[in-house]
Design a protein around this motif. Structure first.
Motif, short mmCIF file in Angstrom:
data_model
loop_
_atom_site.label_atom_id
_atom_site.label_comp_id
_atom_site.label_asym_id
_atom_site.label_seq_id
_atom_site.Cartn_x
_atom_site.Cartn_y
_atom_site.Cartn_z
N LEU A 47 3.32 -19.10 -4.77
CA LEU A 47 3.64 -17.70 -4.53
C LEU A 47 4.11 -17.49 -3.10
O LEU A 47 3.61 -18.13 -2.17
N SER A 48 5.05 -16.58 -2.93
CA SER A 48 5.49 -16.23 -1.58
C SER A 48 6.01 -14.80 -1.57
O SER A 48 6.54 -14.31 -2.58
N GLY A 49 5.82 -14.14 -0.46
CA GLY A 49 6.28 -12.76 -0.32
C GLY A 49 5.22 -11.90 0.33
O GLY A 49 4.20 -12.39 0.83
N THR A 50 5.46 -10.59 0.35
CA THR A 50 4.56 -9.64 1.00
C THR A 50 4.13 -8.58 0.00
O THR A 50 4.95 -8.03 -0.74
N LEU A 51 2.83 -8.30 -0.02
CA LEU A 51 2.27 -7.26 -0.86
C LEU A 51 1.72 -6.14 0.01
O LEU A 51 1.07 -6.40 1.04
N THR A 52 1.94 -4.90 -0.41
CA THR A 52 1.40 -3.75 0.29
C THR A 52 0.44 -3.01 -0.62
O THR A 52 0.80 -2.59 -1.72
N LYS A 118 7.35 2.20 -8.92
CA LYS A 118 7.51 0.74 -8.95
C LYS A 118 7.48 0.17 -10.37
O LYS A 118 7.78 -1.01 -10.57
N CYS A 119 7.07 0.99 -11.34
CA CYS A 119 6.91 0.50 -12.70
C CYS A 119 8.23 0.55 -13.48
O CYS A 119 9.07 1.43 -13.24
N ALA A 120 8.38 -0.37 -14.41
CA ALA A 120 9.54 -0.36 -15.29
C ALA A 120 9.59 0.97 -16.04
O ALA A 120 8.58 1.65 -16.23
N ALA A 121 10.78 1.35 -16.47
CA ALA A 121 11.02 2.68 -17.04
C ALA A 121 10.09 3.02 -18.20
O ALA A 121 9.65 4.16 -18.34
N ASP A 122 9.78 2.05 -19.04
CA ASP A 122 8.94 2.30 -20.21
C ASP A 122 7.50 1.85 -19.99
O ASP A 122 6.75 1.64 -20.94
N SER A 123 7.09 1.72 -18.73
CA SER A 123 5.76 1.19 -18.41
C SER A 123 4.95 2.20 -17.59
O SER A 123 5.50 3.02 -16.86
N LYS A 124 3.64 2.13 -17.74
CA LYS A 124 2.72 2.96 -16.96
C LYS A 124 1.83 2.05 -16.10
O LYS A 124 1.96 0.82 -16.12
N ALA A 125 0.93 2.66 -15.38
CA ALA A 125 -0.03 1.92 -14.56
C ALA A 125 -1.32 1.70 -15.34
O ALA A 125 -1.63 2.42 -16.29
N CYS A 317 1.05 -1.65 -11.94
CA CYS A 317 1.93 -1.42 -13.07
C CYS A 317 1.62 -2.41 -14.18
O CYS A 317 1.32 -3.58 -13.91
N GLN A 318 1.72 -1.95 -15.42
CA GLN A 318 1.67 -2.89 -16.54
C GLN A 318 2.89 -3.81 -16.48
O GLN A 318 2.79 -5.02 -16.71
N GLU A 319 4.04 -3.21 -16.11
CA GLU A 319 5.25 -4.00 -15.88
C GLU A 319 6.00 -3.41 -14.70
O GLU A 319 6.24 -2.20 -14.65
N TYR A 320 6.36 -4.25 -13.76
CA TYR A 320 7.07 -3.81 -12.56
C TYR A 320 8.58 -3.86 -12.78
O TYR A 320 9.09 -4.70 -13.53
N LYS A 321 9.29 -2.95 -12.09
CA LYS A 321 10.76 -3.01 -12.10
C LYS A 321 11.23 -4.34 -11.51
O LYS A 321 12.17 -4.95 -12.00
N ASP A 322 10.56 -4.74 -10.44
CA ASP A 322 10.88 -6.00 -9.76
C ASP A 322 9.88 -7.06 -10.22
O ASP A 322 8.70 -7.00 -9.89
N SER A 323 10.34 -8.04 -10.98
CA SER A 323 9.44 -9.04 -11.54
C SER A 323 8.77 -9.87 -10.46
O SER A 323 7.65 -10.35 -10.64
N ALA A 324 9.43 -10.03 -9.30
CA ALA A 324 8.83 -10.80 -8.20
C ALA A 324 7.59 -10.08 -7.66
O ALA A 324 6.57 -10.71 -7.35
N THR A 325 7.68 -8.75 -7.54
CA THR A 325 6.51 -7.97 -7.11
C THR A 325 5.40 -8.09 -8.14
O THR A 325 4.23 -8.28 -7.79
N GLY A 326 5.75 -8.01 -9.41
CA GLY A 326 4.77 -8.17 -10.47
C GLY A 326 4.06 -9.50 -10.40
O GLY A 326 2.83 -9.59 -10.60
#
Length: 370
Positions: A47-52, A118-125, A317-326
């Motif tokens: 894994l690599s990247g930044t989480l807030t 941040k969630c995909a259009a058809d997704s909730k938290a 999110c159940q599903e993120y718009k950005d799969s890398a963030t997910g």
């Protein structure tokens, strides 16, 4: 990894201590952590990247512990958690200013009916339990080191109906105490707070006629002194006299803590008692399959139960718009709900580790994140 805005010198010290302990363990080649893989099969080392993250100040010590431990298995990830308070954390997550939230209250139906940036259009938290902790009724009273209170008396104090420490209702519960003829200084949260919501839920369930207010994240009475976040309440109590507050046990420090009348027994605060109540509680009905919001049994009278408890969540999110963030959120939370991470937080924050049953459910919910 950068650990930003942890908030106190003590918390920063915890980060260092946990990191050093984890490094020592890794050098010995112990278990899955040494290989960078979790028991669920997640390879943290890739894994690599930044989480807030933003939210619960009650989770502050636990988040410091988790991020320090995660550093050792996922050196390519930076986790920045800001203890802004539960209400602010949820708002930041909903608006997209945070990748995940920490909250001592699950998302409301109104919040779930809206959209999440941040969630995909058809997704909730979804709400995933990560932290179980007793809420302390902490006090500083001249000459008093052993104090017992019940829900009715606590409601009277925090609503401003009981104003003196030697009030007859307090004296009836503490016949051997030398209660001073002094005004009670109430210290409460000024910000929208999940701790306040849990506190008011307890009073609504056990002393509704005296409390007289619906559960809320906003403290409902104009009494005493107000302070923001767990750290602000602790700071206000440190400089106060003849004062009382409600505070996550991890933030109570050296303050004296009242016993709570549970049924007909004066009960001492404990993480085990908090865990008992959560084990006796059900999940909220009508939620999504992977949403584990808990309907806490506030009237539990089991032996040593502590019904003044908070369950704090990671909201993702159940599903993120950005799969890398997910992928990053999923990896971090997979670590957070693991036994090693839960045990480490329990040690540092005086919380209760998730039970094996709840941990299994939480891990399944985390695994569903996309």
């Amino acid at each position: 990894m950068n650990i930003k805005r942890i908030g106190t010198v003590a918390a920063i010290a915890i980060v260092g201590a946990v990191a050093l302990s984890s490094c020592a363990s890794n050098e010995g080649g112990a278990g899955d952590n040494a290989s960078g893989s979790s028991s669920s099969g997640t390879d943290y080392s890739k894994l690599s990247g930044t989480l807030t993250g933003s939210g619960s100040s009650a989770q502050q010590t636990a988040q410091a512990t988790w991020t320090a431990g995660f550093q050792n298995v996922a050196s390519g990830v930076t986790v920045n958690y800001s203890p802004d308070g539960s209400g602010a954390g949820r708002k930041n997550f909903i608006s997209g200013a945070a990748d995940f939230a920490g909250s001592d209250a699950a998302l409301s139906d109104d919040e779930l009916s809206g959209s999440f940036a941040k969630c995909a259009a058809d997704s909730k938290a979804i709400d995933i339990p990560v932290y179980i902790s007793p809420i302390a009724i902490a006090y500083k009273v001249d000459g008093v080191k052993d104090l017992t209170l019940d829900a009715k008396t606590i409601a009277g104090i925090f609503s401003g109906k009981i104003t003196k420490w030697n009030d007859s209702e307090i004296k009836d519960l503490n016949k051997d105490a030398s209660l001073p003829d002094a005004n009670i200084t109430v210290v409460h949260r000024s910000d929208d707070s999940g701790t306040t919501e849990n506190f008011s839920e307890y009073l609504d369930a056990n002393a509704k006629d005296v409390w007289g207010k619906e559960p809320s994240q906003t403290f409902p009475y104009q009494v005493g002194d107000a302070a923001a976040k767990t750290s602000g309440v602790a700071s206000s109590m440190a400089s106060a006299s003849n004062a009382i507050t409600y505070i996550d046990d991890s933030g109570a420090g050296s303050l004296d803590k009242a016993k709570l009348m549970v049924g007909d027994k004066a009960t001492t605060i404990s993480a085990e008692g908090a865990a008992t109540v959560v084990a006796d509680s059900e999940t909220v009905s009508g939620r999504a399959d992977n949403d584990l919001a808990i309907d806490i049994n506030r009237t539990d009278t089991a032996d040593n139960a502590w019904p003044l408890v908070l369950v704090s969540y990671a909201i993702a999110c159940q599903e993120y718009k950005d799969s890398a963030t997910g992928e990053l959120v999923k990896g971090y939370l997979d670590y957070v709900v693991s036994k090693d991470a839960q045990d480490a937080a329990a040690k540092e924050a005086k919380s209760a580790a998730l039970s094996s049953d709840l941990s299994e459910k939480a891990a399944k919910a985390v695994a569903s994140i996309k």
